[in-house]
Structures are given as structure tokens and as C-alpha cells.
Scaffold this motif. Sequence first.
Motif, PDB file in Angstrom:
ATOM      1  N   SER A 148       0.814  -1.218   0.000  1.00  0.00           N
ATOM      2  CA  SER A 148       0.000   0.000   0.000  1.00  0.00           C
ATOM      3  C   SER A 148       0.843   1.263   0.000  1.00  0.00           C
ATOM      4  O   SER A 148       0.426   2.299   0.485  1.00  0.00           O
ATOM      5  N   GLY A 149       2.048   1.194  -0.550  1.00  0.00           N
ATOM      6  CA  GLY A 149       2.868   2.401  -0.705  1.00  0.00           C
ATOM      7  C   GLY A 149       2.320   3.233  -1.850  1.00  0.00           C
ATOM      8  O   GLY A 149       1.280   2.913  -2.434  1.00  0.00           O
ATOM      9  N   PRO A 150       3.017   4.326  -2.200  1.00  0.00           N
ATOM     10  CA  PRO A 150       2.496   5.217  -3.249  1.00  0.00           C
ATOM     11  C   PRO A 150       2.217   4.506  -4.571  1.00  0.00           C
ATOM     12  O   PRO A 150       1.267   4.853  -5.273  1.00  0.00           O
ATOM     13  N   SER A 151       3.012   3.502  -4.887  1.00  0.00           N
ATOM     14  CA  SER A 151       2.809   2.826  -6.165  1.00  0.00           C
ATOM     15  C   SER A 151       1.507   2.027  -6.152  1.00  0.00           C
ATOM     16  O   SER A 151       0.694   2.124  -7.081  1.00  0.00           O
ATOM     17  N   GLY A 152       1.300   1.256  -5.101  1.00  0.00           N
ATOM     18  CA  GLY A 152       0.070   0.481  -4.981  1.00  0.00           C
ATOM     19  C   GLY A 152      -1.149   1.380  -4.913  1.00  0.00           C
ATOM     20  O   GLY A 152      -2.184   1.092  -5.526  1.00  0.00           O
ATOM     21  N   LEU A 153      -1.037   2.499  -4.188  1.00  0.00           N
ATOM     22  CA  LEU A 153      -2.178   3.400  -4.049  1.00  0.00           C
ATOM     23  C   LEU A 153      -2.564   4.022  -5.385  1.00  0.00           C
ATOM     24  O   LEU A 153      -3.737   4.106  -5.726  1.00  0.00           O
ATOM     25  N   SER A 154      -1.561   4.452  -6.153  1.00  0.00           N
ATOM     26  CA  SER A 154      -1.910   5.125  -7.407  1.00  0.00           C
ATOM     27  C   SER A 154      -2.475   4.116  -8.405  1.00  0.00           C
ATOM     28  O   SER A 154      -3.423   4.412  -9.124  1.00  0.00           O
TER      29      SER A 154
END
Lengths: 274, 489
Positions: free
Chosen positions: B176-182
Motif C-alpha cells: 500500500s505504498g504510493p505505487s500500490g495506491l496510485s
Amino acid sequence: MKNKIISKVQLSDSIFKIEVEAPLIARSRKPGNFVMVRVGENGERIPLTIADANRDKGTITMVVQKMGVSSAKLCELNSGDCITDLVGPLGKPTKIEKVGTVLACCGGVGVAPMLPIIEAHQKVGNRVITILAARTKELVILEEEVRKFSDEVVIMTDDGSYGNKGLVTAGMEQVIARESIHECVTIGPAIMMKFCAETTRKYDIHTVASLNSIMVDGTGMCGACRVSVAGKTRFTCIDGPEFDAHQVDFDEILTRLKGYQDKEKLGNKLQEVK
Amino acid sequence: MIDKIKEQRNEAWRVELRKKLKAKDRKAIERIVIPEEDSLERIKSQRIEVNRPITFDQAQTEASRCMDCANPTCMEGCPVGINIPGFIKNIEQGDIMNAASILKETSVLPAVCGRVCPQEKQCEARCFYAEKLNLPAVAIGALERFAADYEQSNQTKSDQVNERVSNGVKIAVIGSGPSGLSFAGDMAKYGYEVTVFEALHEIGGVLKYGIPEFRLPNAVVDAEIENLKELGVQFVTNFIVGQTASIQDLKEDGFAAFYIASGAGLPRFMNIPGENANGILSSNEYLTRVNLMGADLAESDTPVMTGKNVVVIGGGNTAMDSVRTAKRLGAERAMIVYRRSQDEMPARKEEVHHAEAEGVEFLTLSNPVEYVADDNGRVSHVKIQKMELGEPDESGRRRPVSIPGSEYLLEASVVVVAVGVSPNPLMTNVMPELNSTDWGTIMVDESLQSSINDIYAGGDIVRGGASVILAMGDGRKAAKNMHEKLIGN
Ligand SMILES: Cc1cc2nc3c(=O)[nH]c(=O)nc-3n(C[C@H](O)[C@H](O)[C@H](O)COP(=O)(O)OP(=O)(O)OC[C@H]3O[C@@H](n4cnc5c(N)ncnc54)[C@H](O)[C@@H]3O)c2cc1C
Ligand SMILES: Cc1cc2nc3c(=O)[nH]c(=O)nc-3n(C[C@H](O)[C@H](O)[C@H](O)COP(=O)(O)OP(=O)(O)OC[C@H]3O[C@@H](n4cnc5c(N)ncnc54)[C@H](O)[C@@H]3O)c2cc1C
Ligand code: SF4
Ligand code: SF4
Ligand code: FES
């Protein structure tokens, strides 16, 4: 509701057996795996071994000894309460092979994590001799369960109040003198594991120790759990928790376990004030 | 997309706005000085944001510096190609909600990027002011933060959340870091049923456990996560894909495709003598104890090592975050030990300045070679070797060379090792069929698909340690490609 406690049984003054709903972990866990547990929004993450699991009921069992703030918080919960966070299974599972005779040496609360391991050894057809060591009779726990998965059980107490008098290593020497042992597993306080390893080293018996380092995440992210094995730094949570006991630097582990002692005492005090 | 941006530039109000001020007058306006919390005041707490918000008027004035260039080179400097003049001109004309919605067309986390992007190396480095006029660039990052914060603090959201029609296809995101969130945000907008699985008990990856609250308040991250929940994204914490359940299990549960964004979470050590002494910890451990577990607060059960002299090894963002955290935890001396010179430090210039203002000491051209512990096994000194700069290496930076005989002992009660991270091995360990490089990063093709069909990957697990915006950019790209593939089938 997640991670609901189904039952709680007191095994000794400070040791509790807690069964909790965790269907996914119950399904995927293997002997040797552990979970990280957090109680309350200000809670710390602590590692606990999965002592048993019931796939059909979707539960796992942990045996916890009150040590400090976090383990005490967990022991204060009752059936029906929920554990704030529970994640796993973590760590590499125990390597179980048919070797012949396995000597399982457990001290204190280390009996609990030993249960699934001896169960698995017995399943593949190994002869299992378990040594249950404790300071005194009151602290000998889970004897009945241990008997279920052992071909023979040797009980050792420091004060001789139950079983034979003496340390775990005395029991080991007796067994080793009597028959050939093909593998040894040791779980318990670091100091005990150190002496178990010294004992089997003399006889060149392959020995596995399940290390109890201090952890934060349990997923390989922080390095708090690092240990030296064969001169190399390894992470207990992802490379272990089981290692070749003859290669482990136990003195370093003993020092590292003391790392937060001052702080934890402070934590205890804060807790008392509340 | 580009046509749309051109079209917008030719809208009547934009043409009018451009005429309102002459280029000469725009040029004459001085770049905004971003207000900061007083350095002595802010080091009293881990939770005081250093950069203070700018006012509506300040934002409009700064926005009016922007020339609304016909060829906005600034956009080339942004790894995700945000429509920079588009959002800035909306600020200038006072339509902040519209500015926010333009940001959201490209970035799911503008309030985050406005704060932590290395703007001075990216968009702002390519601004007309910096490139052609040799003047300070338009403060794109500060304006981005302003618009995103404005939206967060307003009840009515920009028009991003339309009524969503689900296509019923389940997609799993790992991390759920920025990559997963975007990635999750975009896939939800395309109509998928997205579930994000996170190993920790908190959502946000490095944004939560790594970057401290004084740079990026958790509330800002949480607000962005709320937006994703409104889009229908589901979050499952305490779930380690590959351990709690395997990809195969998830397939059986009906997940059609996967995006692995598991980050570069494995801390590196230097393997020098004494490194396992107590009081020596990785920056990940140090920052996690404080940022994720709240060890700076009395009510938290998690302890953290403190002491008079805190030595932080490294010169990147992580090192700066650690040393500034040490200052806030009460260290008398908080020191950076870095083997090159200050010019070569990879950390953002702004962070280095902030650290200096807070009283952090910089011991550059210095390299630890050994740790000395006291009788209790707690670190007491770092043996430091002095370095000098030699020939440039592959990266063009001059290689540090040790000076023999220059070793000396530096007192240290805590040492934080911030010399980089390796890719998180949780996924590759359990999935040998997932091709990875010798470095442990997951191999992907141009579309970000891994060696396994329907498994995509991006962010730090593919790039090694990179940046928030690049990780986000990967998420968007993977979402687009996965969507095209899934509807093509
Ligand atoms: C893989 C693994 C599996 C474990 N399984 C179990 C289990 O099944 N049952 C169980 O009761 N405990 C188990 N432990 C130990 C348990 O995690 C610790 O007892 C617990 O973290 C202590 O937390 P606390 O806040 O209650 O005590 P603290 O206040 O943190 O510590 C109290 C005292 O215990 C010592 N201590 C701290 N951490 C540890 C540790 N990890 N091991 C030994 N001593 C420690 C400290 O020196 C301190 O003096 C396991 C540990 C590991 C690493
Ligand atoms: C202290 C620090 C400061 C930084 N400062 C900046 C900065 O100022 N500007 C900037 O641009 N960049 C900065 N960076 C870099 C930036 O944070 C990263 O590049 C970015 O977060 C990478 O995003 P990601 O989504 O790929 O991975 P991460 O943010 O690392 O997230 C990965 C997530 O996946 C989870 N995970 C891993 N494996 C599994 C699994 N099997 N199942 C479920 N979950 C899993 C992890 O727990 C983690 O939460 C900084 C990094 C650090 C550590
Ligand atoms: S996302 Fe980062 S690089 Fe892109 S415009 Fe915003 S601050 Fe600049
Ligand atoms: S290059 Fe600078 S002046 Fe031109 S549009 Fe971009 S921000 Fe505005
Ligand atoms: S507990 Fe953090 S790396 Fe092992």
C-alpha cells in the motif's frame, strides 16, 4: 470481528494458552512459523510462535508468558475480546525429514513452539525424545500435549521438585549416552539454547535452535532481529527463526536481548502509574 | 492528452489571464519564500510540520509568476507529466478546486508529492525561469501542495468522485505504498473491484513508516487514502501475500490480475566489525519505531534508543530524516557521517538546509570502519576514517578514497545506519517463477508486466530505491496497460 479470542487457559502463574480466530493463518501456517501480535492502539508488535492450529475451526493457538508490558497486555485479554492486529504466518517453516531419532529440548515457555515441531517429526516417522526443563514443578507446562507427540519424555527441574533434578543438559547427556541421536532441536531461553548447543557439539549432533530475537515488523524490514550465524549477519524473521545452533553466536544474542532493558523497565513503570 | 492541454491553454479565460500581466511584470515578482516553523520550536516535537502552509494571496501571487508557456518544459521534468500550467493558472484565477482536479487527473497523491517530490531536480529544474532566465523557478511544488491541501480541507471534493460503475472484475494490489495506491485509484476509476493487501497494520508504505510527520503528516496521507476508499478501493491490513495466502489462493478467490508494489524494504548494513552492537540500528528500524509505532510518545509501548550523541551514517533522504528525528528525540549532538562531500549528497537540498538550521552537524568525507562497544555491549564509539575525493566514477561523482592513518574515535550513544535498502524479498522468495534480477528487483517488460501473465509490478520493487513520484507513475502506467490488456482479451 477479527482475531477474536475463543478460549484462554492459564497454564501456570504467568503462562497462558490463547486460542484465537485466524482462519487464513490456520490454513497456511507450517510448524516453526510465528505471528506478530499487537494489542491496543499504542501497542507494540511482538512475535509469538503458532503452537497449534485448527483448520476446520479456523483458529490458531499461542502460548504466552508474561514478560513485560506487551505480553502482559495480551494475557489480560479474555475470551470474546479481539486482538488489535495479528499477522502471519512468518518465518521459514521447520525442515522436517526422516532422520531417525530426534532429541527435542525445551525450556520454559519454549515447550509451546516445540509442540508442532515434534508432532511433525513424529508424523514423518522419527522417534521423538523430548526433554521438558523448568525451574520448578509449577513451571512444567503442556506435559500432556508433549506426551502425545513424544515416544519418550524426560522431565528436568532445577530444584528436583518434579522429574529428575538438574538442568536440561544433564538430561541430554543421559539420553545421548544411552542411544544414538540423529538430530537435536532446542527452544527456550537463549542461555539454555547456548548450553544445549555446546552439549551436542561435543557429539557432533546436528542441532537446530529457534531464536527469540527482539523484533519490530517481523517481515525483514528493520533488521532489529539480526543475529550472527557462521560469521554472517542474518535476519531471524525472514532467514530463521531456526538456525544451525552450532553456528549461532549466542553471546551476541544474549547481549542484544538486553538492548532495550532500561526502556522496558520504564515502560513497566509507566504502566503501573496508569 | 497533449492536445487537450493545448486546447485548455486556448480557452478564452486563459488567453485573457495571460494578457492581464505583461511578461516583464510577471518576471519582476519575487519567488515566494516558503514559511517555516521556527527551527528551535519545531525540534521540540516529531509532529510539527516544518513547511507552513501558504495563504491564498501568496499562492495567487506565486501563480501569476508562471508565464503559461506555449511549450511548458516544466512538464517534461515531471515524471508523470502533470499539467502544470493548467493547474497553476487555475490558482491564479482563484479556482482552486479546479486546480486540484487537474492535479488529480495525473496524480492520486498531490498533497504528498507537493511535499516530498525533489522538485528542484524535476519540474522546477525545467521551468522557463530556471532554464532560460536564470531566475528562481516557479514554486510548482508549493503550489501543488496548496491546491491539494485546499481541497482536503474543503467539504466538497473536486469532481473526481463520479458515480462509479463496477465491471465486477477483481484486482489485487500487493503493498500500500504510493505505487500500490496510485495503481488502485486508477483501476477503481476504470471500474474494477480493487483490493489492496498490506503486510503492516497501517496503510501507506514508506509514507507512513519511513517519512517523518514533520515532513509529511500522517493526516495528509490518510486523507488521500479516504479518497481511494470513496472510489471503492478495499484495504486489507495484516495480510502478507505469499504467506497469509498465496497468489494461487487469491486466484481461486476470483482475483483476475495482480500488481506487486512491495517496495524496497530490506535495510542494508555495511558489514564492518561491531555492527551488531546494541544501539546500532538501521534507519528503517529507527524511523519505524518512531513513525509507525509512535515511540516518541509516552503512551506508546514501543521503545526507541536515545542518547546524547547520535551518529547517522549516509547522505540520502533517509539519513536526513533519521538525523532530524534524533534531534527531536533530544540528542545533544546529531551528526551525519558521509563519505563524500556535501555537494554529492543525494538528499534534497531543502532537507539538508532544514537539518542545518536545526543544528545537525555534518561530518563529510568520513567513513565508519568499525564500532566500539562498552562492557554492556552498547555502542560507545565509531571509528571514522577520513576520505578524499578521487577520480569520478560511473555516476560522474568523484569517488571517495580513504586516507590511511586518518582514523579517529567519535563518541556515539546511538548509531543509525542509512546506507540504502534492497528490494523486499517476500514475494520473490515464495515465487521462484517470478523472474528477478541479481539485485532482487522484479523483472518487467515495457508494459510493467512480470514474467508471469497477469502479474504486473512497479515502484521500488522494480526500480530499487527510487522516489514517490516514480513509484506513483509506475502504478498509473501499470493500471493503464493492465486495463487495456484485460479489455482486449
Ligand atoms: C520467533 C519468536 C517466537 C516467540 N514465541 C514466543 C512464544 O510462543 N511465547 C512467548 O511467551 N514468547 C515468545 N517469544 C518471545 C516474546 O516475543 C517476548 O517475550 C516478548 O516480545 C516480550 O515482550 P514484552 O513487551 O512483554 O516484554 P519486554 O518488556 O519487551 O521484555 C521483558 C524482558 O524480556 C526480555 N525480552 C525481550 N524480548 C525478548 C525476546 N524476544 N525473547 C526473550 N526475551 C526477551 C527483555 O530483555 C526484558 O528484560 C518469541 C520470540 C520470537 C522472536
Ligand atoms: C525515510 C525515507 C525517506 C524518503 N524520502 C523521500 C522523499 O522525500 N521524496 C521521494 O520522492 N521519495 C522519498 N523516499 C523514497 C520513496 O518513499 C519510495 O521510493 C516509495 O515509497 C516507493 O513506493 P512503493 O509503493 O514502491 O513502495 P513502499 O512505499 O515501500 O511500499 C511497499 C509496501 O508493500 C508492503 N508489502 C511488502 N511485501 C508485501 C506482501 N508480500 N504483502 C503485502 N504487503 C507487502 C510493505 O509493507 C509496504 O508497506 C524516501 C524513502 C525513505 C525510506
Ligand atoms: S508531481 Fe512532483 S515533479 Fe511532478 S509537478 Fe508535482 S512536484 Fe513537480
Ligand atoms: S515552464 Fe515555468 S513558467 Fe513555463 S509554464 Fe512551466 S511553470 Fe510556468
Ligand atoms: S523483525 Fe524487522 S527485520 Fe526482522
